[in-house]
Design a protein around this motif. Sequence first.
Motif, PDB file in Angstrom:
ATOM      1  N   GLN A   1       0.849  -1.204   0.000  1.00 10.56           N
ATOM      2  CA  GLN A   1       0.000   0.000   0.000  1.00 10.56           C
ATOM      3  C   GLN A   1       0.883   1.253   0.000  1.00 10.56           C
ATOM      4  O   GLN A   1       0.509   2.286  -0.578  1.00 10.56           O
ATOM      5  CB  GLN A   1      -0.917  -0.014   1.235  1.00 10.56           C
ATOM      6  CG  GLN A   1      -1.946   1.100   1.249  1.00 10.56           C
ATOM      7  CD  GLN A   1      -2.815   1.093   2.492  1.00 10.56           C
ATOM      8  OE1 GLN A   1      -2.385   0.647   3.561  1.00 10.56           O
ATOM      9  NE2 GLN A   1      -4.043   1.565   2.373  1.00 10.56           N
ATOM     10  N   ASP A   2       2.059   1.167   0.640  1.00 16.02           N
ATOM     11  CA  ASP A   2       2.996   2.300   0.694  1.00 16.02           C
ATOM     12  C   ASP A   2       3.327   2.852  -0.700  1.00 16.02           C
ATOM     13  O   ASP A   2       3.614   4.044  -0.852  1.00 16.02           O
ATOM     14  CB  ASP A   2       4.335   1.869   1.324  1.00 16.02           C
ATOM     15  CG  ASP A   2       4.197   1.485   2.779  1.00 16.02           C
ATOM     16  OD1 ASP A   2       3.143   1.784   3.368  1.00 16.02           O
ATOM     17  OD2 ASP A   2       5.145   0.882   3.311  1.00 16.02           O
TER      18      ASP A   2
ATOM     19  N   TYR B   1       1.279   5.920  -1.731  1.00 16.67           N
ATOM     20  CA  TYR B   1       1.265   7.208  -1.025  1.00 16.67           C
ATOM     21  C   TYR B   1       1.192   8.324  -2.058  1.00 16.67           C
ATOM     22  O   TYR B   1       1.877   8.274  -3.088  1.00 16.67           O
ATOM     23  CB  TYR B   1       2.545   7.387  -0.188  1.00 16.67           C
ATOM     24  CG  TYR B   1       2.387   6.957   1.252  1.00 16.67           C
ATOM     25  CD1 TYR B   1       1.484   7.618   2.085  1.00 16.67           C
ATOM     26  CD2 TYR B   1       3.134   5.906   1.779  1.00 16.67           C
ATOM     27  CE1 TYR B   1       1.332   7.231   3.406  1.00 16.67           C
ATOM     28  CE2 TYR B   1       2.980   5.513   3.102  1.00 16.67           C
ATOM     29  CZ  TYR B   1       2.077   6.190   3.912  1.00 16.67           C
ATOM     30  OH  TYR B   1       1.917   5.809   5.211  1.00 16.67           O
TER      31      TYR B   1
ATOM     32  N   PHE C   1      -3.211   8.171   1.142  1.00 14.45           N
ATOM     33  CA  PHE C   1      -3.024   7.192   0.055  1.00 14.45           C
ATOM     34  C   PHE C   1      -3.921   7.519  -1.134  1.00 14.45           C
ATOM     35  O   PHE C   1      -5.047   8.000  -0.962  1.00 14.45           O
ATOM     36  CB  PHE C   1      -3.376   5.781   0.546  1.00 14.45           C
ATOM     37  CG  PHE C   1      -2.503   5.288   1.660  1.00 14.45           C
ATOM     38  CD1 PHE C   1      -1.279   4.688   1.386  1.00 14.45           C
ATOM     39  CD2 PHE C   1      -2.893   5.428   2.988  1.00 14.45           C
ATOM     40  CE1 PHE C   1      -0.463   4.237   2.415  1.00 14.45           C
ATOM     41  CE2 PHE C   1      -2.086   4.980   4.022  1.00 14.45           C
ATOM     42  CZ  PHE C   1      -0.874   4.385   3.740  1.00 14.45           C
TER      43      PHE C   1
END
Length: 244
Positions: free
Chosen positions: A56-57, A60, A82
Amino acid sequence: PSHCSASASSSALSDSNAPKQPFVIGVSGGTASGKTTVCDMIIQELHDHRVVLVNQDSFYRGLTPEESKRVHEYNFDHPDAFDTEQLLDCIQKLRGGQSYQVPIYDFKNHHRSSESFRQVNASDVIILEGILVFHDQRVRNLMNMKIFVDTDADVRLARRIRRDTVERGRDINSVLEQYAKFVKPAFDDFVLPSKKYADVIIPRGGDNHVAIDLIVQHIHTKLGQHDLCKIYPNVHVIQSTFQI
Ligand code: CTP
Protein backbone atom coordinates in the motif's frame (compact mmCIF):
# COMPACT_ATOMS: atom_id res chain seq x y z
CA PRO A 1 -18.23 -19.96 2.65
CA SER A 2 -16.07 -22.06 0.36
CA HIS A 3 -18.73 -22.43 -2.31
CA CYS A 4 -18.64 -21.49 -5.94
CA SER A 5 -21.89 -20.53 -7.63
CA ALA A 6 -24.73 -22.96 -7.14
CA SER A 7 -26.54 -23.64 -10.40
CA ALA A 8 -25.84 -26.83 -12.39
CA SER A 9 -24.60 -27.05 -15.97
CA SER A 10 -22.77 -29.99 -17.49
CA SER A 11 -21.39 -27.88 -20.36
CA ALA A 12 -19.33 -25.88 -17.86
CA LEU A 13 -17.32 -29.02 -17.09
CA SER A 14 -15.74 -28.93 -20.54
CA ASP A 15 -14.63 -25.32 -20.18
CA SER A 16 -11.18 -26.18 -18.87
CA ASN A 17 -9.49 -23.28 -20.70
CA ALA A 18 -11.21 -20.60 -18.62
CA PRO A 19 -8.54 -18.36 -17.05
CA LYS A 20 -7.99 -18.73 -13.33
CA GLN A 21 -8.68 -15.69 -11.20
CA PRO A 22 -5.88 -14.81 -8.78
CA PHE A 23 -6.38 -15.41 -5.07
CA VAL A 24 -6.06 -12.08 -3.26
CA ILE A 25 -4.74 -11.94 0.32
CA GLY A 26 -4.81 -8.74 2.39
CA VAL A 27 -2.24 -8.36 5.18
CA SER A 28 -2.82 -5.50 7.60
CA GLY A 29 -1.57 -4.46 11.06
CA GLY A 30 -0.01 -1.47 12.79
CA THR A 31 3.27 0.13 11.82
CA ALA A 32 6.29 -2.19 12.17
CA SER A 33 4.05 -5.08 13.24
CA GLY A 34 5.90 -7.51 10.97
CA LYS A 35 3.58 -7.44 7.96
CA THR A 36 6.45 -7.67 5.49
CA THR A 37 8.00 -10.62 7.34
CA VAL A 38 4.66 -12.45 7.38
CA CYS A 39 4.24 -11.82 3.62
CA ASP A 40 7.79 -13.00 2.88
CA MET A 41 7.21 -16.20 4.86
CA ILE A 42 3.93 -16.88 3.03
CA ILE A 43 5.63 -16.24 -0.34
CA GLN A 44 8.48 -18.62 0.54
CA GLU A 45 6.11 -21.39 1.52
CA LEU A 46 3.95 -20.92 -1.59
CA HIS A 47 6.95 -21.60 -3.83
CA ASP A 48 4.94 -23.78 -6.23
CA HIS A 49 2.69 -20.84 -7.15
CA ARG A 50 3.35 -17.49 -8.78
CA VAL A 51 2.95 -14.89 -6.02
CA VAL A 52 3.27 -11.09 -6.17
CA LEU A 53 3.44 -8.62 -3.31
CA VAL A 54 1.86 -5.18 -3.61
CA ASN A 55 2.58 -2.62 -0.85
CA GLN A 56 0.00 0.00 0.00
CA ASP A 57 3.00 2.30 0.69
CA SER A 58 3.63 2.43 -3.07
CA PHE A 59 0.38 4.34 -3.37
CA TYR A 60 1.27 7.21 -1.03
CA ARG A 61 0.32 10.49 -2.67
CA GLY A 62 3.15 12.85 -3.53
CA LEU A 63 3.25 15.99 -1.38
CA THR A 64 2.49 19.46 -2.74
CA PRO A 65 5.38 21.98 -2.38
CA GLU A 66 3.43 23.56 0.48
CA GLU A 67 3.04 20.21 2.28
CA SER A 68 6.71 19.40 1.71
CA LYS A 69 7.75 22.58 3.51
CA ARG A 70 5.74 21.53 6.57
CA VAL A 71 6.28 17.79 6.40
CA HIS A 72 6.26 17.46 10.20
CA GLU A 73 2.62 18.48 10.13
CA TYR A 74 1.65 15.92 7.49
CA ASN A 75 -0.29 12.87 8.63
CA PHE A 76 1.04 9.81 6.74
CA ASP A 77 -1.18 7.54 8.82
CA HIS A 78 -4.52 8.97 7.70
CA PRO A 79 -6.44 7.13 4.94
CA ASP A 80 -6.36 10.31 2.80
CA ALA A 81 -2.55 10.06 2.55
CA PHE A 82 -3.02 7.19 0.06
CA ASP A 83 -4.25 7.28 -3.53
CA THR A 84 -6.86 4.60 -2.94
CA GLU A 85 -8.42 4.98 -6.40
CA GLN A 86 -5.12 4.00 -7.97
CA LEU A 87 -4.62 1.14 -5.52
CA LEU A 88 -8.08 -0.12 -6.39
CA ASP A 89 -7.32 0.13 -10.11
CA CYS A 90 -4.08 -1.82 -9.57
CA ILE A 91 -5.72 -4.71 -7.71
CA GLN A 92 -8.64 -4.83 -10.15
CA LYS A 93 -6.25 -5.05 -13.12
CA LEU A 94 -4.05 -7.70 -11.49
CA ARG A 95 -7.15 -9.67 -10.54
CA GLY A 96 -8.27 -9.51 -14.15
CA GLY A 97 -4.96 -11.04 -15.27
CA GLN A 98 -3.34 -7.79 -16.49
CA SER A 99 0.06 -6.51 -15.42
CA TYR A 100 0.43 -3.17 -13.61
CA GLN A 101 3.10 -0.48 -13.31
CA VAL A 102 3.29 0.09 -9.56
CA PRO A 103 4.75 3.46 -8.46
CA ILE A 104 7.99 3.57 -6.48
CA TYR A 105 7.89 5.55 -3.25
CA ASP A 106 10.87 7.15 -1.50
CA PHE A 107 10.42 7.39 2.29
CA LYS A 108 13.48 9.58 2.73
CA ASN A 109 12.13 12.36 0.53
CA HIS A 110 8.39 11.60 0.90
CA HIS A 111 8.35 11.45 -2.85
CA ARG A 112 6.80 9.27 -5.52
CA SER A 113 8.91 8.85 -8.64
CA SER A 114 7.14 10.01 -11.78
CA GLU A 115 9.49 8.10 -14.12
CA SER A 116 10.31 4.75 -12.55
CA PHE A 117 7.77 2.03 -11.86
CA ARG A 118 7.87 -1.60 -10.82
CA GLN A 119 6.14 -3.86 -13.28
CA VAL A 120 3.95 -6.39 -11.47
CA ASN A 121 2.78 -9.31 -13.60
CA ALA A 122 -0.28 -11.52 -13.49
CA SER A 123 -0.02 -14.23 -10.85
CA ASP A 124 -1.83 -17.00 -9.01
CA VAL A 125 -1.70 -15.14 -5.70
CA ILE A 126 -1.67 -11.39 -5.03
CA ILE A 127 -0.71 -10.24 -1.55
CA LEU A 128 -1.65 -6.66 -0.65
CA GLU A 129 0.13 -5.38 2.45
CA GLY A 130 -0.28 -2.13 4.40
CA ILE A 131 -1.50 -0.39 7.56
CA LEU A 132 -4.85 0.55 6.01
CA VAL A 133 -5.62 -2.10 3.40
CA PHE A 134 -8.85 -3.04 5.23
CA HIS A 135 -10.07 0.55 5.53
CA ASP A 136 -11.79 0.97 2.16
CA GLN A 137 -14.69 -1.40 1.57
CA ARG A 138 -14.06 -1.58 -2.19
CA VAL A 139 -10.48 -2.74 -1.65
CA ARG A 140 -11.60 -5.17 1.07
CA ASN A 141 -14.18 -6.67 -1.25
CA LEU A 142 -11.45 -7.73 -3.68
CA MET A 143 -9.78 -9.91 -1.03
CA ASN A 144 -10.31 -13.65 -0.69
CA MET A 145 -8.54 -13.76 2.67
CA LYS A 146 -7.72 -11.09 5.25
CA ILE A 147 -4.90 -11.43 7.78
CA PHE A 148 -4.21 -8.99 10.63
CA VAL A 149 -0.74 -9.04 12.19
CA ASP A 150 -1.15 -8.26 15.87
CA THR A 151 2.02 -7.15 17.64
CA ASP A 152 2.30 -5.27 20.94
CA ALA A 153 2.62 -1.49 20.60
CA ASP A 154 5.90 -1.32 22.58
CA VAL A 155 7.52 -3.89 20.27
CA ARG A 156 6.25 -1.97 17.23
CA LEU A 157 7.53 1.38 18.50
CA ALA A 158 10.97 -0.09 19.28
CA ARG A 159 11.18 -1.54 15.76
CA ARG A 160 9.92 1.67 14.21
CA ILE A 161 12.58 3.78 15.96
CA ARG A 162 15.31 1.45 14.73
CA ARG A 163 13.94 1.26 11.17
CA ASP A 164 13.22 4.97 10.71
CA THR A 165 16.60 6.07 12.05
CA VAL A 166 18.58 3.40 10.18
CA GLU A 167 16.65 3.07 6.88
CA ARG A 168 14.49 6.14 6.47
CA GLY A 169 16.95 8.89 7.43
CA ARG A 170 15.05 10.23 10.48
CA ASP A 171 16.31 11.37 13.86
CA ILE A 172 14.93 9.83 17.02
CA ASN A 173 13.13 12.98 18.21
CA SER A 174 11.19 13.34 14.98
CA VAL A 175 10.24 9.63 15.10
CA LEU A 176 8.88 9.94 18.64
CA GLU A 177 7.09 13.19 17.85
CA GLN A 178 5.45 11.74 14.72
CA TYR A 179 4.48 8.61 16.65
CA ALA A 180 2.71 10.54 19.41
CA LYS A 181 1.09 13.11 17.11
CA PHE A 182 -0.04 10.96 14.17
CA VAL A 183 0.93 7.28 14.21
CA LYS A 184 -0.63 6.24 17.50
CA PRO A 185 -3.89 8.27 17.15
CA ALA A 186 -4.40 6.99 13.59
CA PHE A 187 -3.74 3.44 14.74
CA ASP A 188 -6.51 3.86 17.34
CA ASP A 189 -8.90 5.60 14.94
CA PHE A 190 -8.39 3.66 11.69
CA VAL A 191 -6.11 0.61 11.91
CA LEU A 192 -7.44 -1.06 15.07
CA PRO A 193 -11.13 -0.66 14.05
CA SER A 194 -10.34 -2.41 10.74
CA LYS A 195 -9.11 -5.51 12.61
CA LYS A 196 -12.73 -6.67 12.83
CA TYR A 197 -12.67 -7.42 9.10
CA ALA A 198 -9.80 -9.91 9.44
CA ASP A 199 -10.41 -13.62 8.88
CA VAL A 200 -7.24 -14.50 10.76
CA ILE A 201 -5.35 -12.59 13.47
CA ILE A 202 -1.69 -13.54 13.95
CA PRO A 203 -0.27 -12.77 17.37
CA ARG A 204 3.47 -11.87 17.42
CA GLY A 205 3.70 -11.51 13.62
CA GLY A 206 6.63 -13.16 11.88
CA ASP A 207 7.73 -15.02 15.02
CA ASN A 208 4.58 -17.12 14.84
CA HIS A 209 5.62 -20.00 12.59
CA VAL A 210 2.67 -22.18 13.60
CA ALA A 211 0.17 -19.54 12.46
CA ILE A 212 2.02 -19.01 9.16
CA ASP A 213 2.09 -22.79 8.49
CA LEU A 214 -1.65 -23.05 9.16
CA ILE A 215 -2.39 -20.08 6.91
CA VAL A 216 -0.26 -21.47 4.08
CA GLN A 217 -1.94 -24.89 4.34
CA HIS A 218 -5.29 -23.14 4.12
CA ILE A 219 -4.18 -21.08 1.11
CA HIS A 220 -3.06 -24.30 -0.66
CA THR A 221 -6.47 -25.87 -0.03
CA LYS A 222 -8.28 -22.72 -1.14
CA LEU A 223 -6.17 -22.43 -4.30
CA GLY A 224 -7.29 -25.92 -5.26
CA GLN A 225 -10.95 -25.08 -4.70
CA HIS A 226 -10.48 -21.64 -6.19
CA ASP A 227 -9.15 -23.10 -9.44
CA LEU A 228 -12.14 -25.44 -9.60
CA CYS A 229 -14.49 -22.50 -9.11
CA LYS A 230 -13.03 -20.88 -12.19
CA ILE A 231 -12.62 -23.98 -14.32
CA TYR A 232 -16.07 -25.35 -13.49
CA PRO A 233 -17.93 -22.12 -12.64
CA ASN A 234 -21.32 -23.73 -12.27
CA VAL A 235 -20.32 -26.56 -10.01
CA HIS A 236 -21.04 -26.35 -6.30
CA VAL A 237 -18.11 -27.59 -4.21
CA ILE A 238 -18.94 -28.86 -0.74
CA GLN A 239 -16.23 -30.55 1.36
CA SER A 240 -14.28 -31.59 -1.73
CA THR A 241 -17.25 -33.32 -3.37
CA PHE A 242 -19.23 -32.08 -6.35
CA GLN A 243 -22.92 -31.48 -6.07
CA ILE A 244 -24.32 -30.95 -9.56
N1 CTP B 1 5.55 6.99 6.71
C1 CTP B 1 6.50 7.96 6.98
N2 CTP B 1 6.90 8.82 6.00
C2 CTP B 1 6.38 8.76 4.76
C3 CTP B 1 5.40 7.79 4.45
C4 CTP B 1 5.00 6.92 5.46
O1 CTP B 1 6.98 8.03 8.12
N3 CTP B 1 6.80 9.61 3.83
C5 CTP B 1 5.13 6.05 7.75
C6 CTP B 1 3.71 6.29 8.24
O2 CTP B 1 3.76 7.07 9.40
C7 CTP B 1 3.17 4.86 8.51
C8 CTP B 1 4.27 3.94 8.03
O3 CTP B 1 5.15 4.74 7.26
O4 CTP B 1 2.94 4.65 9.90
C9 CTP B 1 3.73 2.80 7.17
O5 CTP B 1 4.73 1.86 6.94
P1 CTP B 1 4.80 0.54 7.86
O6 CTP B 1 3.51 -0.17 7.85
O7 CTP B 1 5.37 0.87 9.18
O8 CTP B 1 5.91 -0.27 7.04
P2 CTP B 1 5.96 -1.81 6.66
O9 CTP B 1 7.39 -2.10 6.31
O10 CTP B 1 4.93 -2.12 5.63
O11 CTP B 1 5.55 -2.50 8.05
P3 CTP B 1 5.95 -3.88 8.71
O12 CTP B 1 7.11 -3.57 9.59
O13 CTP B 1 4.74 -4.29 9.47
O14 CTP B 1 6.34 -4.82 7.61
